[in-house]
Motif scaffolding. Structure first.
Motif, PDB file in Angstrom:
ATOM      1  N   THR A 106       9.652   7.032   9.125  1.00 39.35           N
ATOM      2  CA  THR A 106       9.654   5.496   8.598  1.00 39.35           C
ATOM      3  C   THR A 106       8.898   4.528   9.712  1.00 39.35           C
ATOM      4  OG1 THR A 106      11.359   5.941   7.023  1.00 39.35           O
ATOM      5  CG2 THR A 106      10.990   3.809   7.697  1.00 39.35           C
ATOM      6  N   GLN A 107       7.958   3.711   9.197  1.00 39.67           N
ATOM      7  CA  GLN A 107       7.448   3.026  10.009  1.00 39.67           C
ATOM      8  C   GLN A 107       8.198   1.760  10.350  1.00 39.67           C
ATOM      9  OE1 GLN A 107       4.480   3.469  11.446  1.00 39.67           O
ATOM     10  NE2 GLN A 107       4.664   5.510  10.720  1.00 39.67           N
ATOM     11  N   ASP A 108       8.222   0.984  11.367  1.00 42.59           N
ATOM     12  CA  ASP A 108       8.836  -0.235  11.851  1.00 42.59           C
ATOM     13  C   ASP A 108       8.441  -1.268  10.838  1.00 42.59           C
ATOM     14  OD1 ASP A 108      10.493  -2.270  12.817  1.00 42.59           O
ATOM     15  OD2 ASP A 108       8.887  -2.590  14.613  1.00 42.59           O
ATOM     16  N   ASP A 109       9.659  -1.857   9.994  1.00 39.35           N
ATOM     17  CA  ASP A 109       9.468  -2.753   9.074  1.00 39.35           C
ATOM     18  C   ASP A 109       9.673  -4.017   9.441  1.00 39.35           C
ATOM     19  OD1 ASP A 109      12.052  -2.630   9.255  1.00 39.35           O
ATOM     20  OD2 ASP A 109      12.590  -2.406   7.049  1.00 39.35           O
ATOM     21  N   GLY A 110       9.794  -4.249  10.912  1.00 42.64           N
ATOM     22  CA  GLY A 110       9.793  -5.734  11.196  1.00 42.64           C
ATOM     23  C   GLY A 110       8.759  -6.327  11.881  1.00 42.64           C
ATOM     24  N   GLY A 111       7.611  -5.822  11.635  1.00 49.32           N
ATOM     25  CA  GLY A 111       6.476  -6.552  12.327  1.00 49.32           C
ATOM     26  C   GLY A 111       5.461  -6.561  11.107  1.00 49.32           C
TER      27      GLY A 111
ATOM     28  N   PRO B 223       0.054   8.414  -6.794  1.00 47.61           N
ATOM     29  CA  PRO B 223       1.468   7.563  -6.801  1.00 47.61           C
ATOM     30  C   PRO B 223       2.520   7.928  -5.858  1.00 47.61           C
ATOM     31  CG  PRO B 223       0.829   8.315  -9.078  1.00 47.61           C
ATOM     32  CD  PRO B 223      -0.201   8.989  -8.214  1.00 47.61           C
ATOM     33  N   SER B 224       2.237   9.225  -5.164  1.00 50.48           N
ATOM     34  CA  SER B 224       3.209   9.666  -4.267  1.00 50.48           C
ATOM     35  C   SER B 224       2.870   8.984  -2.995  1.00 50.48           C
ATOM     36  CB  SER B 224       3.381  10.883  -3.955  1.00 50.48           C
ATOM     37  OG  SER B 224       2.283  11.391  -3.804  1.00 50.48           O
ATOM     38  N   SER B 225       1.614   8.792  -2.658  1.00 53.41           N
ATOM     39  CA  SER B 225       0.906   8.248  -1.342  1.00 53.41           C
ATOM     40  C   SER B 225       1.275   6.562  -1.359  1.00 53.41           C
ATOM     41  CB  SER B 225      -0.478   8.375  -1.286  1.00 53.41           C
ATOM     42  OG  SER B 225      -0.844   9.728  -1.189  1.00 53.41           O
TER      43      SER B 225
ATOM     44  N   GLN C 115       6.839   5.032   4.884  1.00 56.43           N
ATOM     45  CA  GLN C 115       7.032   6.512   5.240  1.00 56.43           C
ATOM     46  C   GLN C 115       5.493   7.100   5.386  1.00 56.43           C
ATOM     47  OE1 GLN C 115       8.982   7.813   1.538  1.00 56.43           O
ATOM     48  NE2 GLN C 115      11.041   7.514   2.619  1.00 56.43           N
ATOM     49  N   ARG C 116       4.456   6.412   5.200  1.00 58.07           N
ATOM     50  CA  ARG C 116       3.258   6.643   5.571  1.00 58.07           C
ATOM     51  C   ARG C 116       2.461   5.587   6.217  1.00 58.07           C
ATOM     52  NH1 ARG C 116      -1.264   9.744   1.587  1.00 58.07           N
ATOM     53  NH2 ARG C 116      -3.022   9.164   3.021  1.00 58.07           N
ATOM     54  N   ARG C 117       1.791   6.030   7.398  1.00 57.47           N
ATOM     55  CA  ARG C 117       1.200   5.078   8.078  1.00 57.47           C
ATOM     56  C   ARG C 117       0.043   4.518   7.404  1.00 57.47           C
ATOM     57  NH1 ARG C 117      -1.058   6.799  14.087  1.00 57.47           N
ATOM     58  NH2 ARG C 117       1.237   6.608  14.453  1.00 57.47           N
ATOM     59  N   LEU C 118      -0.224   3.010   7.595  1.00 55.85           N
ATOM     60  CA  LEU C 118      -1.234   2.394   7.001  1.00 55.85           C
ATOM     61  C   LEU C 118      -2.467   2.537   7.739  1.00 55.85           C
ATOM     62  CD1 LEU C 118       0.509  -0.917   6.457  1.00 55.85           C
ATOM     63  CD2 LEU C 118      -0.231   0.236   4.614  1.00 55.85           C
ATOM     64  N   ALA C 119      -3.445   2.935   6.930  1.00 53.82           N
ATOM     65  CA  ALA C 119      -5.124   3.029   7.296  1.00 53.82           C
ATOM     66  C   ALA C 119      -5.678   1.879   7.093  1.00 53.82           C
ATOM     67  CB  ALA C 119      -5.736   4.397   7.071  1.00 53.82           C
ATOM     68  N   LEU C 120      -6.765   1.806   7.615  1.00 51.91           N
ATOM     69  CA  LEU C 120      -7.662   0.629   7.264  1.00 51.91           C
ATOM     70  C   LEU C 120      -8.518   0.897   5.881  1.00 51.91           C
ATOM     71  CD1 LEU C 120      -8.917  -2.105   7.912  1.00 51.91           C
ATOM     72  CD2 LEU C 120     -10.570  -1.180   9.445  1.00 51.91           C
ATOM     73  N   ASP C 121      -8.861   1.988   5.830  1.00 55.20           N
ATOM     74  CA  ASP C 121      -9.632   1.961   4.514  1.00 55.20           C
ATOM     75  C   ASP C 121      -8.701   1.939   3.301  1.00 55.20           C
ATOM     76  OD1 ASP C 121      -8.256   4.302   5.127  1.00 55.20           O
ATOM     77  OD2 ASP C 121      -9.825   5.841   4.324  1.00 55.20           O
ATOM     78  N   GLN C 122      -7.496   2.579   3.552  1.00 56.80           N
ATOM     79  CA  GLN C 122      -6.458   2.138   2.507  1.00 56.80           C
ATOM     80  C   GLN C 122      -6.268   0.682   2.055  1.00 56.80           C
ATOM     81  OE1 GLN C 122      -3.166   4.394   3.794  1.00 56.80           O
ATOM     82  NE2 GLN C 122      -3.723   6.426   2.810  1.00 56.80           N
ATOM     83  N   LEU C 123      -6.226  -0.116   3.456  1.00 56.87           N
ATOM     84  CA  LEU C 123      -6.027  -1.571   3.130  1.00 56.87           C
ATOM     85  C   LEU C 123      -7.120  -2.073   2.412  1.00 56.87           C
ATOM     86  CD1 LEU C 123      -4.413  -2.666   6.568  1.00 56.87           C
ATOM     87  CD2 LEU C 123      -3.138  -2.358   4.337  1.00 56.87           C
TER      88      LEU C 123
ATOM     89  N   SER D  13      -3.368   3.409  12.817  1.00 58.28           N
ATOM     90  CA  SER D  13      -2.428   2.558  11.961  1.00 58.28           C
ATOM     91  C   SER D  13      -2.831   0.963  12.053  1.00 58.28           C
ATOM     92  CB  SER D  13      -1.144   2.658  12.690  1.00 58.28           C
ATOM     93  OG  SER D  13      -1.072   2.150  13.814  1.00 58.28           O
ATOM     94  N   LEU D  14      -2.217   0.335  11.103  1.00 56.12           N
ATOM     95  CA  LEU D  14      -2.488  -1.191  10.983  1.00 56.12           C
ATOM     96  C   LEU D  14      -2.195  -1.635  12.487  1.00 56.12           C
ATOM     97  CD1 LEU D  14      -3.351  -3.789   9.645  1.00 56.12           C
ATOM     98  CD2 LEU D  14      -0.897  -3.672   8.700  1.00 56.12           C
TER      99      LEU D  14
END
Length: 224
Positions: A2-7, A38-40, A48-56, A213-214
């Motif tokens: 799980t990625q840090d959700d505080g930033g 949907p799972s991604s 639970q998955r790293r954010l990638a720029l192309d996805q953003l 990652s973002l």
């Protein structure tokens, strides 16, 4: 993991979910629009998955927003104290995002003046609601009685005045002043990005590095 959700990562994930819910879309509907499974998408929202720029970029387009808005980290003061005018029994709050727009709360004890010299006119619009008592709105040659919980809206180029219909009255009003003819409205300058520079993000976009990652993309220091 799980990625840090505080930033920034956590803020963007919450924003994606909130925008999806506001549209009334299920995970499946947004995933289809963004060409994700949907799972991604679920793992992106839940950290639970790293954010990638192309996805953003794809998600911003699917959510009908911009990449800048999706990763916005503006931290201007949220709480605004009123400017108090005790002589006229009013409090006024400026709307920082809308120059020329103010919200005002006023307690009145006198009826509006019948003298045309006491009426005001200026570019813009005004909206008001009576919180308690009964107000009298003078608008041009017309006279309106506005009861508790009733609202009124009018262009402020019409000469106008407001007061009570008898006992004390309290109103909440929002007014928008239009710029004078021949002028251009100005907005507060954009904040200078320091920790998170969008130009750096766009540079990564042109470089097509989708797996970072973002937090790496928005940082000034390299991520290893």
């Amino acid at each position: 993991m799980t990625q840090d959700d505080g930033g920034l990562d956590g803020l963007v994930r919450k924003r994606i979910r909130a925008l999806r819910v506001a549209q009334g879309w299920s995970l499946e509907e947004l995933a289809t629009r963004a060409r994700l499974s949907p799972s991604s998408l679920s793992r992106i929202e839940n950290g639970q998955r790293r954010l990638a720029l192309d996805q953003l970029v794809t998600l911003a387009r699917a959510l009908d927003t911009s990449l800048d808005q999706l990763v916005e980290t503006d931290t201007d003061d949220v709480i605004v104290s009123p400017m108090i005018d005790g002589t006229h029994g009013l409090m006024r709050w400026p709307i920082k995002a809308e120059p020329g727009m103010t919200v005002m709360r006023q307690r009145m004890t006198s009826p509006p003046s019948d003298n045309p010299a006491g009426m005001r006119a200026h570019p813009g619009r005004e909206w008001l609601v009576v919180l308690s008592g009964t107000a009298v709105l003078m608008l041009g040659h017309r006279r309106f009685r506005v009861e508790t919980h009733q609202a009124a809206e009018f262009p402020t180029m019409l000469p106008h005045a407001i007061g009570t219909a008898g006992g004390p009255c309290e109103i909440l009003a929002s007014s928008t002043a239009k710029p004078a003819a021949g002028t251009t409205p100005t907005r507060p300058p954009s904040r200078t990005r320091t920790d998170h520079d969008h130009r750096g993000l766009r540079g990564h976009l042109r470089g097509r590095q989708p797996e970072q990652s973002l937090s790496c993309l928005m940082s000034k220091t390299p991520c290893i």
